[in-house]
Design a protein around this motif. Structure first.
Motif, PDB file in Angstrom:
ATOM      1  N   MET A   1       0.848  -1.204   0.000  1.00  0.00           N
ATOM      2  CA  MET A   1       0.000   0.000   0.000  1.00  0.00           C
ATOM      3  C   MET A   1       0.878   1.247   0.000  1.00  0.00           C
ATOM      4  O   MET A   1       1.747   1.406   0.852  1.00  0.00           O
ATOM      5  CB  MET A   1      -0.897   0.017   1.232  1.00  0.00           C
ATOM      6  N   SER A   2       0.672   2.112  -0.979  1.00  0.00           N
ATOM      7  CA  SER A   2       1.454   3.344  -1.055  1.00  0.00           C
ATOM      8  C   SER A   2       1.013   4.323   0.023  1.00  0.00           C
ATOM      9  O   SER A   2      -0.164   4.403   0.376  1.00  0.00           O
ATOM     10  CB  SER A   2       1.277   3.997  -2.428  1.00  0.00           C
ATOM     11  N   LYS A   3       1.987   5.065   0.519  1.00  0.00           N
ATOM     12  CA  LYS A   3       1.702   6.065   1.547  1.00  0.00           C
ATOM     13  C   LYS A   3       1.967   7.455   0.969  1.00  0.00           C
ATOM     14  O   LYS A   3       3.062   7.737   0.475  1.00  0.00           O
ATOM     15  CB  LYS A   3       2.572   5.815   2.780  1.00  0.00           C
ATOM     16  N   ILE A   4       0.963   8.300   1.028  1.00  0.00           N
ATOM     17  CA  ILE A   4       1.025   9.630   0.413  1.00  0.00           C
ATOM     18  C   ILE A   4       0.840  10.706   1.471  1.00  0.00           C
ATOM     19  O   ILE A   4      -0.020  10.582   2.349  1.00  0.00           O
ATOM     20  CB  ILE A   4      -0.064   9.770  -0.678  1.00  0.00           C
ATOM     21  N   LEU A   5       1.647  11.745   1.368  1.00  0.00           N
ATOM     22  CA  LEU A   5       1.477  12.929   2.217  1.00  0.00           C
ATOM     23  C   LEU A   5       0.921  14.062   1.370  1.00  0.00           C
ATOM     24  O   LEU A   5       1.505  14.426   0.343  1.00  0.00           O
ATOM     25  CB  LEU A   5       2.808  13.362   2.828  1.00  0.00           C
ATOM     26  N   ILE A   6      -0.213  14.610   1.787  1.00  0.00           N
ATOM     27  CA  ILE A   6      -0.747  15.820   1.165  1.00  0.00           C
ATOM     28  C   ILE A   6      -0.398  16.996   2.068  1.00  0.00           C
ATOM     29  O   ILE A   6      -0.816  17.037   3.231  1.00  0.00           O
ATOM     30  CB  ILE A   6      -2.270  15.729   0.959  1.00  0.00           C
ATOM     31  N   VAL A   7       0.391  17.917   1.529  1.00  0.00           N
ATOM     32  CA  VAL A   7       0.760  19.121   2.279  1.00  0.00           C
ATOM     33  C   VAL A   7      -0.183  20.249   1.875  1.00  0.00           C
ATOM     34  O   VAL A   7      -0.296  20.579   0.688  1.00  0.00           O
ATOM     35  CB  VAL A   7       2.216  19.537   2.007  1.00  0.00           C
ATOM     36  N   LEU A   8      -0.854  20.825   2.861  1.00  0.00           N
ATOM     37  CA  LEU A   8      -1.780  21.928   2.619  1.00  0.00           C
ATOM     38  C   LEU A   8      -1.266  23.209   3.261  1.00  0.00           C
ATOM     39  O   LEU A   8      -0.628  23.168   4.317  1.00  0.00           O
ATOM     40  CB  LEU A   8      -3.165  21.600   3.192  1.00  0.00           C
ATOM     41  N   SER A   9      -1.547  24.315   2.635  1.00  0.00           N
ATOM     42  CA  SER A   9      -1.230  25.617   3.218  1.00  0.00           C
ATOM     43  C   SER A   9      -2.028  25.831   4.500  1.00  0.00           C
ATOM     44  O   SER A   9      -3.149  25.341   4.644  1.00  0.00           O
ATOM     45  CB  SER A   9      -1.582  26.723   2.215  1.00  0.00           C
ATOM     46  N   ALA A  10      -1.423  26.571   5.432  1.00  0.00           N
ATOM     47  CA  ALA A  10      -2.142  26.960   6.648  1.00  0.00           C
ATOM     48  C   ALA A  10      -2.654  28.398   6.551  1.00  0.00           C
ATOM     49  O   ALA A  10      -3.249  28.906   7.504  1.00  0.00           O
ATOM     50  CB  ALA A  10      -1.222  26.826   7.861  1.00  0.00           C
ATOM     51  N   ALA A  11      -2.424  29.045   5.410  1.00  0.00           N
ATOM     52  CA  ALA A  11      -2.809  30.453   5.254  1.00  0.00           C
ATOM     53  C   ALA A  11      -4.298  30.586   4.938  1.00  0.00           C
ATOM     54  O   ALA A  11      -4.882  29.728   4.269  1.00  0.00           O
ATOM     55  CB  ALA A  11      -1.996  31.105   4.145  1.00  0.00           C
ATOM     56  N   ASN A  12      -4.890  31.658   5.407  1.00  0.00           N
ATOM     57  CA  ASN A  12      -6.277  31.954   5.039  1.00  0.00           C
ATOM     58  C   ASN A  12      -6.404  33.280   4.300  1.00  0.00           C
ATOM     59  O   ASN A  12      -7.507  33.721   3.990  1.00  0.00           O
ATOM     60  CB  ASN A  12      -7.189  31.941   6.268  1.00  0.00           C
ATOM     61  N   ILE A  13      -5.246  33.891   4.028  1.00  0.00           N
ATOM     62  CA  ILE A  13      -5.224  35.133   3.249  1.00  0.00           C
ATOM     63  C   ILE A  13      -4.046  35.079   2.272  1.00  0.00           C
ATOM     64  O   ILE A  13      -3.126  34.271   2.423  1.00  0.00           O
ATOM     65  CB  ILE A  13      -5.063  36.391   4.130  1.00  0.00           C
ATOM     66  N   TRP A  14      -4.094  35.972   1.302  1.00  0.00           N
ATOM     67  CA  TRP A  14      -2.966  36.224   0.405  1.00  0.00           C
ATOM     68  C   TRP A  14      -2.681  37.714   0.522  1.00  0.00           C
ATOM     69  O   TRP A  14      -3.555  38.540   0.225  1.00  0.00           O
ATOM     70  CB  TRP A  14      -3.349  35.839  -1.021  1.00  0.00           C
ATOM     71  N   THR A  15      -1.505  38.069   0.993  1.00  0.00           N
ATOM     72  CA  THR A  15      -1.155  39.474   1.161  1.00  0.00           C
ATOM     73  C   THR A  15      -0.796  40.065  -0.194  1.00  0.00           C
ATOM     74  O   THR A  15       0.115  39.585  -0.875  1.00  0.00           O
ATOM     75  CB  THR A  15       0.030  39.644   2.128  1.00  0.00           C
TER      76      THR A  15
END
Length: 231
Positions: free
Chosen positions: A1-15
């Motif tokens: 079984m392949s193991k995958i990491l999904i990295v998501l941004s923690a930002a809620n704005i774009w400056t």
């Protein structure tokens, strides 16, 4: 079984360039479609963010006028079903790339706010690349690649073929004029062998272990390409 990491941004704005802020976060389609495909394929999928902060779904990506009501309904059902996973992601600083077969990075404008300069993101990408693990960002997720600096200060991905959300698409979206920097332009000037397909159409580029998708429409074919590479 392949193991995958999904990295998501923690930002809620774009400056923005003028210092104002734009509501942002993770583009729903890019997370939902890929996570759904990986889970359906029997992969073990973890989610991580900087600081282990629960990610924000970009409100624009849940706007029926932008993505269609049927898609919004589907995304909402899926996000509700995985709410517990999203509420308590792993801490990016604790991640070892060697624990995973693939590192996948959805976009939204969040990554151009935080992941592009995140030291742990850079470390994980360097570890993953040197171990030959699959690295697969989509749309603005490619901003995370900019964090991968070598010991001599160079960019790990200089000379590599890739795509990302294009400057032309940013213009059509109406977010280019006040952008502090444009992703595709920055990738090119950093040394990427950048290429693109038609605006808003699915387009995936593979260069060895680096797979990249241009825009939200590329999420499904990118996920398929990741699964094919893992097989």
């Amino acid at each position: 079984m392949s193991k995958i990491l999904i990295v998501l941004s923690a930002a809620n704005i774009w400056t923005r360039a003028d210092g104002s802020t734009y509501e942002s976060g993770v583009w729903a389609e890019e997370f939902v479609v890929m996570d759904e495909k990986f889970v359906a394929a029997g992969c073990s999928v973890d989610i991580a963010t900087p600081g282990g902060v629960a990610p924000t779904i970009d409100p624009h990506s849940m706007n029926p006028a932008v993505v269609g009501q049927d898609n919004v309904d589907h995304f909402r059902r899926y996000l509700d079903a995985v709410a517990d996973r999203l509420a308590s992601p792993l801490v990016l600083a604790d991640i070892k790339a060697s624990d995973y077969d693939a590192i996948v990075i959805p976009g939204g404008h969040g990554p151009v706010e935080d992941l592009y300069k995140d030291d742990d993101m850079g470390r994980i990408l360097i570890e993953a690349d040197r171990a030959g693990r699959i690295i697969a960002p989509v749309c603005h997720g490619q901003a995370a690649l900019l964090a991968a600096k070598t010991e001599t200060g160079g960019w790990l991905f200089a000379g590599r073929r890739m795509t990302s959300f294009s400057d032309e698409e940013e213009v059509e979206l109406g977010t280019a004029d006040n952008a502090p920097w444009l992703l595709a332009e920055t990738l090119r000037t950093s040394g990427a062998a950048y290429e693109k397909g038609p605006n808003w159409a699915a387009y995936v580029v593979r260069d060895g272990n680096l797979l990249s998708g241009q825009n939200p429409a590329s999420s499904a074919p990118l996920a398929d390409a990741v699964l094919k590479a893992l097989a």
